[in-house]
Design a protein around this motif. Structure first.
Motif, short mmCIF file in Angstrom:
data_model
loop_
_atom_site.label_atom_id
_atom_site.label_comp_id
_atom_site.label_asym_id
_atom_site.label_seq_id
_atom_site.Cartn_x
_atom_site.Cartn_y
_atom_site.Cartn_z
N PHE A 151 0.86 -1.18 0.00
CA PHE A 151 0.00 0.00 0.00
C PHE A 151 0.90 1.23 0.00
CE2 PHE A 151 -2.50 3.35 2.07
CZ PHE A 151 -3.64 3.31 1.29
N SER A 152 0.84 2.00 -1.08
CA SER A 152 1.73 3.15 -1.21
C SER A 152 1.02 4.26 -1.98
CB SER A 152 3.02 2.75 -1.94
OG SER A 152 2.73 2.35 -3.26
N PHE A 153 1.64 5.41 -1.96
CA PHE A 153 1.11 6.54 -2.72
C PHE A 153 1.11 6.23 -4.21
CE2 PHE A 153 1.87 10.50 -5.10
CZ PHE A 153 0.72 11.21 -4.74
N PHE A 154 2.10 5.47 -4.66
CA PHE A 154 2.16 5.09 -6.06
C PHE A 154 0.94 4.26 -6.45
CE2 PHE A 154 3.27 1.89 -9.26
CZ PHE A 154 3.58 2.71 -10.33
N THR A 155 0.55 3.32 -5.57
CA THR A 155 -0.63 2.48 -5.84
C THR A 155 -1.88 3.33 -5.96
OG1 THR A 155 0.39 0.68 -4.59
CG2 THR A 155 -1.97 0.51 -5.04
N LEU A 156 -2.05 4.27 -5.03
CA LEU A 156 -3.22 5.15 -5.06
C LEU A 156 -3.22 6.00 -6.33
CD1 LEU A 156 -3.35 6.33 -1.33
CD2 LEU A 156 -4.77 4.60 -2.43
N SER A 157 -2.05 6.51 -6.69
CA SER A 157 -1.96 7.35 -7.89
C SER A 157 -2.26 6.54 -9.14
CB SER A 157 -0.56 7.96 -7.99
OG SER A 157 -0.27 8.73 -6.84
N LEU A 158 -1.73 5.32 -9.18
CA LEU A 158 -1.96 4.45 -10.34
C LEU A 158 -3.45 4.17 -10.50
CD1 LEU A 158 -0.89 2.68 -12.62
CD2 LEU A 158 -0.67 0.82 -10.96
N LEU A 159 -4.13 3.86 -9.41
CA LEU A 159 -5.57 3.59 -9.47
C LEU A 159 -6.34 4.84 -9.89
CD1 LEU A 159 -6.26 1.25 -6.43
CD2 LEU A 159 -5.95 0.67 -8.82
N PHE A 160 -5.86 5.99 -9.47
CA PHE A 160 -6.51 7.25 -9.85
C PHE A 160 -6.47 7.43 -11.37
CE2 PHE A 160 -6.55 11.80 -10.72
CZ PHE A 160 -7.61 12.24 -9.94
N PHE A 161 -5.29 7.22 -11.96
CA PHE A 161 -5.16 7.39 -13.40
C PHE A 161 -5.88 6.28 -14.17
CE2 PHE A 161 -1.51 10.02 -12.04
CZ PHE A 161 -1.84 11.18 -12.73
N LEU A 162 -5.87 5.06 -13.62
CA LEU A 162 -6.63 3.98 -14.24
C LEU A 162 -8.12 4.30 -14.24
CD1 LEU A 162 -4.93 0.70 -12.91
CD2 LEU A 162 -4.85 1.64 -15.21
N SER A 163 -8.59 4.91 -13.16
CA SER A 163 -10.01 5.28 -13.07
C SER A 163 -10.37 6.33 -14.12
CB SER A 163 -10.33 5.80 -11.67
OG SER A 163 -10.09 4.82 -10.68
N ILE A 164 -9.44 7.23 -14.40
CA ILE A 164 -9.68 8.23 -15.45
C ILE A 164 -9.85 7.55 -16.80
CG2 ILE A 164 -8.64 10.14 -16.73
CD1 ILE A 164 -7.33 11.07 -14.16
N ILE A 165 -8.96 6.60 -17.09
CA ILE A 165 -9.04 5.89 -18.37
C ILE A 165 -10.32 5.07 -18.45
CG2 ILE A 165 -7.94 4.15 -19.83
CD1 ILE A 165 -5.26 4.97 -18.57
N GLU A 166 -10.62 4.33 -17.38
CA GLU A 166 -11.83 3.49 -17.36
C GLU A 166 -13.09 4.35 -17.47
OE1 GLU A 166 -9.52 0.42 -14.33
OE2 GLU A 166 -11.16 1.69 -13.62
N GLY A 167 -13.10 5.46 -16.72
CA GLY A 167 -14.27 6.35 -16.77
C GLY A 167 -14.48 6.95 -18.14
N THR A 168 -13.39 7.32 -18.81
CA THR A 168 -13.49 7.89 -20.16
C THR A 168 -14.04 6.86 -21.14
OG1 THR A 168 -11.61 9.33 -19.68
CG2 THR A 168 -12.22 9.04 -21.99
N LEU A 169 -13.55 5.62 -21.04
CA LEU A 169 -14.03 4.56 -21.93
C LEU A 169 -15.51 4.27 -21.68
CD1 LEU A 169 -10.98 2.12 -21.78
CD2 LEU A 169 -11.66 3.54 -23.71
N ALA A 170 -15.90 4.21 -20.39
CA ALA A 170 -17.30 3.96 -20.06
C ALA A 170 -18.19 5.12 -20.52
CB ALA A 170 -17.45 3.73 -18.56
#
Length: 682
Positions: free
Chosen positions: A266-285
């Motif tokens: 559990f790290s800041f990198f993990t949270l940041s990665l999920l944040f950017f993945l959510s942007i990509i997923e949200g845009t596709l949806a």
């Protein structure tokens, strides 16, 4: 191709409001995906053991199920060993020996020629020899002093030595050994040091390898060797103890646990990665739902299906990655959305799995690549049997592929068979489970999925059965319209099943007052002859409103209700309008107009036109039933609808409209064809 949709003036305020709404929807979708990803991360972190580097393990850490993973370190070492095992490759040049021998002979002949030249002095001869020897004074003196016969002997000796060496093959790395070999042979002949110095100098100056290093061939051999290196797969059997209680945890232990999915940092990198993945997923949806009519409902459907399958994947993935139901998700997306959305959803699904799947994703890539053709097959065939056919074929094929891949990674037979069996069960039951889930969700969301349309297409449904009894004329009319609408939809690659079902239910509002409609007045007088045109108008127009209320009572999908409210558009009931105008010349045409809305999809346009065509075709006499008369009728009705603006919102091109008209004519001809009169009443 030009569309029938009418261009309207652009209102800047409406554009701003539109984009504001779209941004709000995009933000809402992003928040949904971010929340889902963080929930999945929390679930994956919640059950793991609390361990840290250089601290003793609080308990034994045991593999819960047989897991295989690729050891990158050992694989990298295997690749390096493969590279080192490739020996340098050389290409043979037969001209080298001839060139070297000629150069030595020419050199010695030139020396002899200078020495035998009687026109110059000895000092001039020595100076010339020195120039020929590149100003090497020592060799020049030796060549000047050596006798011609001895020099020719050395020439023949060198030629013989090189002839033997070149036959064996000479490489650039062997040149120093060549000199030593020739010097050794010179010793055996009793040659003095000056002779050996001349020989050594000549060899170093002229000798070249006839086997030349081939860099391209060597690089290709190295690449081929690397390609043949199989990833080093480590299999951890169920119950294997990775770390004992009290044992100091190392960084390598943590990396191993991460690799097999038993630990996640559990790290800041993990949270940041999920944040950017959510942007990509949200845009596709957002791209999937932005052009849908009921955006919030569609995103609710999509997100519910995705969350359901991801939670199931989280639970099943801890048992075996081969049980993750990728096919199940794509089939359900295909039912509620479209095949285009299925392709986009493969990436969304894969990105979401990154939240909690630590094992190699090649399995999921294989699953998705096999699932897409299966979903395409189901989408194209549009038969309930295709679900069961795809379950058998898909399960068999994927199990075979998984077994071959597992053996390619050198996994044990038992593990390869078990992974193939899990894959078979996954693909075997996914289509069947999808039918059950879709059936539940299509009723919850009241959607017109393929399965729901098949159900509504059954003429024994309560509503259609009631229509066949209470309003048989309307039922026959609806069945007629359904048949010609489905054929016309097929002609332009529209949804023929949706058009058929929409046509079957478009007139259900006539059930409340069936005898007020001429098709049901078989044995009774026309009631409208005894009432005012205004009252007739109200009854006729209200069959649309009554139909919508009845459809909602029976929980028909909104897509089917849309056929009911649009099949007359905003057309005028011309018969009763003209009748009312005879009584009151000032009567308004708008009072006799249907409320709309206008048909706006290909399917609703087809049903609206088919409804009018079927009604008008009843007016044709037997002598008028030929291709030309029917074609004129269809063309006139369609042109009237266009002139009246009834197709102003239509998502249909002129080219498609022409195909629809041709289909209508063919359908009417096949139904109204003349029969030959046979003798004796046969």
């Amino acid at each position: 191709m030009k569309n029938l949709r009418i261009n309207r003036k652009i209102n800047p305020r409406l554009i701003v409001n539109f984009f504001a709404q779209e941004l709000k929807l995009l933000a809402f979708i992003f928040v949904l995906f971010l929340t889902l990803n963080y929930i999945l991360l929390f679930l994956s972190l919640k059950g793991q053991i609390n361990i840290s580097v250089n601290k003793p393990a609080p308990q034994d850490i045991i593999v819960p199920a047989t897991i295989s993973y690729i050891d990158e370190t050992k694989t990298a070492q295997a690749i390096e060993n493969a590279k080192k095992s490739v020996k340098p490759l050389y290409k043979y040049d037969a001209n080298v020996e001839i060139e070297v021998q000629n150069n030595i002979v020419n050199f010695i002949n030139e020396i002899n020629s200078v020495k035998e030249d009687s026109t110059i002095t000895d000092s001039e001869k020595l100076s010339s020899i020195k120039e020929i020897c590149n100003n090497d004074s020592e060799i020049a003196n030796l060549l000047f002093e050596i006798k011609t016969d001895k020099l020719n002997f050395l020439k023949n000796f060198i030629a013989n030595e090189l002839n033997n060496l070149y036959k064996k093959g000479l490489r650039d790395t062997e040149l120093s050994d060549v000199i030593k070999s020739i010097e050794k042979d010179a010793d055996s002949l009793g040659l003095n040091s000056n002779d050996k110095l001349i020989i050594s100098w000549l060899v170093q100056k002229f000798v070249k390898p006839n086997f030349i290093y081939d860099e391209d061939a060597t690089d290709k051999a190295i690449q081929d060797a690397v390609k043949n290196v199989k990833p080093v797969v480590v299999v951890l059997q169920e119950g294997t103890k990775i770390i004992e209680k009290g044992q100091k945890v190392t960084e390598e232990d943590i990396k191993l646990l991460e690799k097999i999915g038993l630990y996640k940092r559990f790290s800041f990198f993990t949270l940041s990665l999920l944040f950017f993945l959510s942007i990509i997923e949200g845009t596709l949806a957002f791209y999937i739902v932005h052009d849908k009519k009921k955006k919030l409902q569609k995103i609710s459907e999509y997100f519910t299906l995705l969350a359901l399958v991801l939670i199931a994947s989280y639970s099943l993935g801890s048992f075996s990655i081969y049980t993750i139901p990728a096919l199940l998700f794509l089939i359900m997306v295909n039912e509620f959305f479209s095949f285009r959305d299925v392709l986009i959803s493969t990436l969304i699904f894969l990105l979401n799995l990154l939240t909690f799947i630590s094992q190699p994703l090649f399995v999921l890539l294989v699953f998705l690549s096999i699932s897409i053709p299966i979903v395409y097959y189901i989408n194209k065939t549009k038969k309930i049997s295709s679900y069961f056919v795809s379950s058998i074929i898909g399960g068999t094929f994927v199990s075979f592929v998984v077994f071959i891949l597992n053996k390619n990674f050198s996994l044990p037979n038992q593990l390869s068979f078990s992974n193939a069996f899990y894959s078979f069960l996954n693909f075997m039951f996914s289509p069947i489970v999808a039918i059950a889930i879709v059936y539940i969700f299509e009723h919850i969301f009241n959607e017109a999925t393929f399965l729901r349309l098949l159900e509504l297409n059954d003429l024994n449904t309560p509503l259609l059965k009631e229509m066949s009894v209470k309003a048989p004329g309307t039922f026959a009319h609806s069945l007629f319209v359904a048949n010609i609408s489905s054929q016309a939809a097929d002609a332009i690659n529209a949804n023929s099943l949706l058009a058929r079902v929409g046509a079957l239910y478009h007139d259900i509002g006539k059930l409340l007052y069936p005898f007020y409609f001429t098709e049901n007045q078989t044995d009774i007088a026309n009631i409208h002859n005894t009432i005012s045109p205004s009252l007739s108008k109200v009854i006729i127009i209200n069959h649309v409103k009554d139909g919508i209320e009845l459809a909602k009572r029976y929980r028909l999908p909104d897509d089917i209700i849309h056929f009911i409210e649009t099949h007359h558009g905003k057309s005028v009931i011309m018969y009763f309008y003209l009748k009312a105008k005879e009584v009151d010349p000032n009567v308004s045409m708008d009072d006799f107009r249907y409320p709309g809305p206008l048909p706006d999809t290909k399917e609703t346009v087809i049903v609206s036109l088919a409804d009018a065509v079927e009604a008008a075709s009843k007016s044709l006499g037997n002598e008028e039933i030929d291709y030309r008369k029917i074609e004129e009728l269809v063309n006139r009705l369609v042109e009237d609808r266009i002139k009246q603006g009834e197709l102003a919102n239509a998502e249909i091109t002129f080219s498609e409209l022409e195909k629809v008209k041709v289909s209508f004519v063919k359908s009417l001809l096949s139904i109204y064809h003349k029969r030959e009169r046979y003798p004796d009443g046969k």
